[in-house]
Motif scaffolding. Structure first.
Motif, PDB file in Angstrom:
ATOM      1  N   ILE A   1       0.916  -1.208   0.051  1.00 46.92           N
ATOM      2  CA  ILE A   1       0.096  -0.012   0.055  1.00 46.92           C
ATOM      3  C   ILE A   1       0.855   1.128   0.067  1.00 46.92           C
ATOM      4  CG2 ILE A   1      -1.642   1.280   1.159  1.00 46.92           C
ATOM      5  CD1 ILE A   1      -2.725  -1.502   0.322  1.00 46.92           C
ATOM      6  N   LEU A   2       0.760   1.966  -1.049  1.00 44.99           N
ATOM      7  CA  LEU A   2       1.668   3.115  -1.196  1.00 44.99           C
ATOM      8  C   LEU A   2       0.855   4.459  -0.851  1.00 44.99           C
ATOM      9  CD1 LEU A   2       3.241   2.271  -4.797  1.00 44.99           C
ATOM     10  CD2 LEU A   2       4.159   1.706  -2.282  1.00 44.99           C
ATOM     11  N   LYS A   3       1.469   5.771  -0.967  1.00 49.75           N
ATOM     12  CA  LYS A   3       0.673   6.832  -0.389  1.00 49.75           C
ATOM     13  C   LYS A   3      -0.716   6.976  -1.405  1.00 49.75           C
ATOM     14  CE  LYS A   3       1.299  11.837  -0.087  1.00 49.75           C
ATOM     15  NZ  LYS A   3       2.316  13.048  -0.298  1.00 49.75           N
ATOM     16  N   ASP A   4      -0.450   7.118  -2.345  1.00 50.10           N
ATOM     17  CA  ASP A   4      -1.716   7.188  -3.465  1.00 50.10           C
ATOM     18  C   ASP A   4      -2.213   5.970  -4.414  1.00 50.10           C
ATOM     19  OD1 ASP A   4      -1.779   9.975  -2.787  1.00 50.10           O
ATOM     20  OD2 ASP A   4      -0.156  10.260  -3.865  1.00 50.10           O
ATOM     21  N   THR A   5      -1.350   5.159  -4.120  1.00 52.31           N
ATOM     22  CA  THR A   5      -1.721   3.879  -4.965  1.00 52.31           C
ATOM     23  C   THR A   5      -1.319   2.568  -4.309  1.00 52.31           C
ATOM     24  OG1 THR A   5       0.659   3.844  -5.918  1.00 52.31           O
ATOM     25  CG2 THR A   5      -1.055   5.094  -7.233  1.00 52.31           C
ATOM     26  N   PHE A   6      -1.587   1.475  -4.935  1.00 56.52           N
ATOM     27  CA  PHE A   6      -1.145   0.104  -4.131  1.00 56.52           C
ATOM     28  C   PHE A   6      -0.736  -0.676  -5.326  1.00 56.52           C
ATOM     29  CE2 PHE A   6      -5.455  -0.485  -5.530  1.00 56.52           C
ATOM     30  CZ  PHE A   6      -5.772  -1.626  -5.818  1.00 56.52           C
ATOM     31  N   VAL A   7       0.083  -1.729  -4.850  1.00 55.41           N
ATOM     32  CA  VAL A   7       0.756  -2.884  -5.724  1.00 55.41           C
ATOM     33  C   VAL A   7      -0.011  -3.971  -5.621  1.00 55.41           C
ATOM     34  CG1 VAL A   7       2.989  -3.935  -6.560  1.00 55.41           C
ATOM     35  CG2 VAL A   7       2.924  -1.520  -5.634  1.00 55.41           C
ATOM     36  N   VAL A   8      -0.202  -4.528  -6.836  1.00 55.81           N
ATOM     37  CA  VAL A   8      -0.582  -6.030  -6.946  1.00 55.81           C
ATOM     38  C   VAL A   8       0.470  -6.781  -8.115  1.00 55.81           C
ATOM     39  CG1 VAL A   8      -3.077  -5.268  -6.702  1.00 55.81           C
ATOM     40  CG2 VAL A   8      -1.962  -5.713  -9.060  1.00 55.81           C
ATOM     41  N   GLY A   9       0.281  -8.149  -7.729  1.00 51.27           N
ATOM     42  CA  GLY A   9       0.897  -9.012  -8.665  1.00 51.27           C
ATOM     43  C   GLY A   9       1.009 -10.519  -8.113  1.00 51.27           C
ATOM     44  N   ARG A  10       1.978 -11.192  -8.852  1.00 54.58           N
ATOM     45  CA  ARG A  10       2.246 -12.496  -8.371  1.00 54.58           C
ATOM     46  C   ARG A  10       3.699 -12.850  -8.445  1.00 54.58           C
ATOM     47  NH1 ARG A  10      -2.814 -15.404  -8.710  1.00 54.58           N
ATOM     48  NH2 ARG A  10      -1.571 -16.923  -7.578  1.00 54.58           N
ATOM     49  N   ASN A  11       3.894 -13.882  -7.471  1.00 56.99           N
ATOM     50  CA  ASN A  11       5.230 -14.341  -7.598  1.00 56.99           C
ATOM     51  C   ASN A  11       5.388 -15.391  -8.789  1.00 56.99           C
ATOM     52  OD1 ASN A  11       6.330 -13.087  -5.138  1.00 56.99           O
ATOM     53  ND2 ASN A  11       4.990 -14.254  -3.714  1.00 56.99           N
ATOM     54  N   VAL A  12       6.361 -15.441  -9.738  1.00 59.06           N
ATOM     55  CA  VAL A  12       6.513 -16.313 -10.656  1.00 59.06           C
ATOM     56  C   VAL A  12       7.929 -16.752 -10.725  1.00 59.06           C
ATOM     57  CG1 VAL A  12       6.396 -16.300 -13.091  1.00 59.06           C
ATOM     58  CG2 VAL A  12       4.857 -14.979 -11.859  1.00 59.06           C
TER      59      VAL A  12
ATOM     60  N   SER B   1      -8.461  -0.661 -16.173  1.00 56.45           N
ATOM     61  CA  SER B   1      -8.018  -0.355 -17.417  1.00 56.45           C
ATOM     62  C   SER B   1      -6.249  -0.134 -17.468  1.00 56.45           C
ATOM     63  CB  SER B   1      -8.413   0.957 -17.714  1.00 56.45           C
ATOM     64  OG  SER B   1      -8.173   2.209 -16.682  1.00 56.45           O
ATOM     65  N   ILE B   2      -5.766  -0.408 -18.509  1.00 56.29           N
ATOM     66  CA  ILE B   2      -4.423  -0.242 -18.649  1.00 56.29           C
ATOM     67  C   ILE B   2      -3.689   0.896 -19.226  1.00 56.29           C
ATOM     68  CG2 ILE B   2      -2.398  -1.506 -19.719  1.00 56.29           C
ATOM     69  CD1 ILE B   2      -4.467  -4.223 -19.760  1.00 56.29           C
ATOM     70  N   SER B   3      -2.889   1.790 -18.744  1.00 59.59           N
ATOM     71  CA  SER B   3      -2.330   2.956 -19.180  1.00 59.59           C
ATOM     72  C   SER B   3      -0.786   2.745 -19.206  1.00 59.59           C
ATOM     73  CB  SER B   3      -2.769   4.070 -18.205  1.00 59.59           C
ATOM     74  OG  SER B   3      -2.404   5.127 -18.683  1.00 59.59           O
ATOM     75  N   HIS B   4       0.032   3.531 -19.838  1.00 55.94           N
ATOM     76  CA  HIS B   4       1.498   3.837 -19.881  1.00 55.94           C
ATOM     77  C   HIS B   4       1.385   5.484 -19.272  1.00 55.94           C
ATOM     78  CE1 HIS B   4       5.477   4.329 -21.165  1.00 55.94           C
ATOM     79  NE2 HIS B   4       5.558   3.066 -20.654  1.00 55.94           N
ATOM     80  N   GLU B   5       2.007   5.597 -18.155  1.00 55.02           N
ATOM     81  CA  GLU B   5       2.104   6.988 -17.708  1.00 55.02           C
ATOM     82  C   GLU B   5       3.097   7.199 -16.745  1.00 55.02           C
ATOM     83  OE1 GLU B   5      -1.241   7.343 -14.279  1.00 55.02           O
ATOM     84  OE2 GLU B   5      -2.182   6.265 -16.259  1.00 55.02           O
ATOM     85  N   TYR B   6       3.439   8.241 -16.319  1.00 53.95           N
ATOM     86  CA  TYR B   6       4.310   8.653 -15.267  1.00 53.95           C
ATOM     87  C   TYR B   6       3.848   8.065 -13.883  1.00 53.95           C
ATOM     88  CZ  TYR B   6       7.810  10.999 -12.571  1.00 53.95           C
ATOM     89  OH  TYR B   6       8.711  11.465 -11.408  1.00 53.95           O
ATOM     90  N   SER B   7       4.841   7.395 -13.288  1.00 52.15           N
ATOM     91  CA  SER B   7       4.668   7.168 -11.931  1.00 52.15           C
ATOM     92  C   SER B   7       5.438   7.731 -11.065  1.00 52.15           C
ATOM     93  CB  SER B   7       4.737   5.630 -11.654  1.00 52.15           C
ATOM     94  OG  SER B   7       4.986   5.210 -10.326  1.00 52.15           O
ATOM     95  N   ALA B   8       4.812   8.576  -9.922  1.00 50.64           N
ATOM     96  CA  ALA B   8       5.794   9.442  -8.976  1.00 50.64           C
ATOM     97  C   ALA B   8       6.446   8.263  -8.106  1.00 50.64           C
ATOM     98  CB  ALA B   8       4.741  10.330  -8.034  1.00 50.64           C
ATOM     99  N   PHE B   9       5.961   7.211  -7.902  1.00 53.01           N
ATOM    100  CA  PHE B   9       6.639   6.039  -7.202  1.00 53.01           C
ATOM    101  C   PHE B   9       7.748   5.526  -7.738  1.00 53.01           C
ATOM    102  CE2 PHE B   9       7.062   1.669  -6.068  1.00 53.01           C
ATOM    103  CZ  PHE B   9       7.692   1.563  -4.707  1.00 53.01           C
ATOM    104  N   ALA B  10       7.676   5.244  -8.859  1.00 52.78           N
ATOM    105  CA  ALA B  10       8.883   4.628 -10.023  1.00 52.78           C
ATOM    106  C   ALA B  10       9.553   5.703 -10.486  1.00 52.78           C
ATOM    107  CB  ALA B  10       8.413   3.792 -11.026  1.00 52.78           C
ATOM    108  N   GLN B  11       9.231   6.935 -10.450  1.00 52.54           N
ATOM    109  CA  GLN B  11       9.874   7.924 -11.129  1.00 52.54           C
ATOM    110  C   GLN B  11      10.294   7.809 -12.714  1.00 52.54           C
ATOM    111  OE1 GLN B  11      13.086   8.879  -8.333  1.00 52.54           O
ATOM    112  NE2 GLN B  11      11.805  10.191  -7.166  1.00 52.54           N
TER     113      GLN B  11
END
Length: 307
Positions: free
Chosen positions: A228-239, A273-283
């Motif tokens: 859980i981040l400041k304005d977003t959250f992270v999802v995913g799987r271990n692969v 929805s899927i987007s390609h955009e600037y992330s403040a977290f990833a910079q």
């Protein structure tokens, strides 16, 4: 000391390493006239003939053991030949982690060549060797691709071992391309894509390579909240990308447009929805999901997925 860049050309024997190196030198005058030292770690079908070395004024040395690839070895070569660059034709069975280089000899690039006609056999039976081959490569070239129907899956399998590399495909005509018709396990033409759980790794890799064709589409899949981040959250799987000792988390940052109350570890069914955009977290600009609907699922263990 003057910096001497090292370029590594890697690949299983008979994958075309020597041929590629010779083509590079023949077509680049900056690699000729005494400027280049080739260090070969194995002998293949194609050789560096004395006449060829003399014609292009290329220095040559060979080594048969990874234990000899140490700083003292390269310093001695530097003193003897004084090259402006070194091309290292690497043995795929040498552990790249054991390569010892002097501080003034940084690795500028690693290229890995893969024979598409034998890829499946070697990849399925020598997975750890392939992992060592490609994990530090910036460019991976599949050659001898004519008539091979599974190139899209080959790309995804290699991408799983090295998420950041460029991958190209070469046919008999020598032309290099990265464009393929995908044999994806879901219908990419649909505006709404519903993923089966086992399809997540394939989808993750393909979005990374071709985000343009997913821009604006809606994806529905089961996933887990990792952070859980400041304005977003992270999802995913271990692969599991290579073996049981090589498990990676493949995840995305999510902008929550649903005001859901989530906790780390929650199992959810996400519609986004899927987007390609600037992330403040990833910079930087990355793939970002925008959550349209979130349904909490019964708590369960986050099992490891495979390709």
């Amino acid at each position: 000391m003057i910096e001497v860049p090292i370029f590594i050309v890697n690949g299983l024997i008979e994958s075309g390493k020597t041929t590629l190196i010779k083509e590079i030198i023949e077509n680049n005058v900056s690699y000729q006239a005494g400027n280049t030292l080739i260090v070969a770690c194995e002998e293949g079908e194609v050789e560096y003939e004395d006449e060829w070395l003399k014609e292009y004024e290329v220095h040559f040395a060979s080594v048969s053991s990874v234990d000899n690839l140490n700083s003292e070895f390269f310093l001695a070569l530097d003193e003897k030949y004084q090259p402006t660059q070194i091309v290292l034709e690497y043995n795929s069975f040498f552990d790249i982690e054991k390569l010892e280089l002097p501080e003034h000899m940084p690795v500028y690039q690693q290229i890995t060549l893969i024979d598409a006609t034998t890829f499946s056999i070697y990849f399925n039976n020598m997975r750890q060797i392939f992992n060592n081959l490609v994990k530090y490569s910036s460019l991976i070239i599949f050659n001898r691709c004519d008539g091979i129907k599974d190139l899209a899956s080959y790309r995804r399998q290699v991408r799983a071992l090295n998420i950041e590399c460029q991958i190209g495909f070469e046919g008999k005509n020598g032309q290099l391309t990265s464009m393929l018709d995908e044999d994806l396990p879901y219908d990419i033409t649909k505006d709404i894509i519903i993923l089966e759980e086992e399809d997540y790794p394939t989808w993750y890799i393909d979005v990374f390579d071709n985000y343009e064709k997913y821009q604006g589409k809606t994806i529905k899949f089961k996933t887990f909240v990792r952070d859980i981040l400041k304005d977003t959250f992270v999802v995913g799987r271990n692969v599991m990308t290579c073996c049981e000792d090589d498990i990676q988390f493949l995840g995305y940052e999510v902008v929550d447009e649903t005001a859901s109350l989530l906790s780390i570890g929650d199992c959810i069914f996400l519609e986004a929805s899927i987007s390609h955009e600037y992330s403040a977290f990833a910079q930087e600009e990355v793939i970002v999901l925008h959550a349209k609907k979130i349904s909490k699922l019964p708590k369960e263990e986050d099992k490891v997925l495979t390709f």
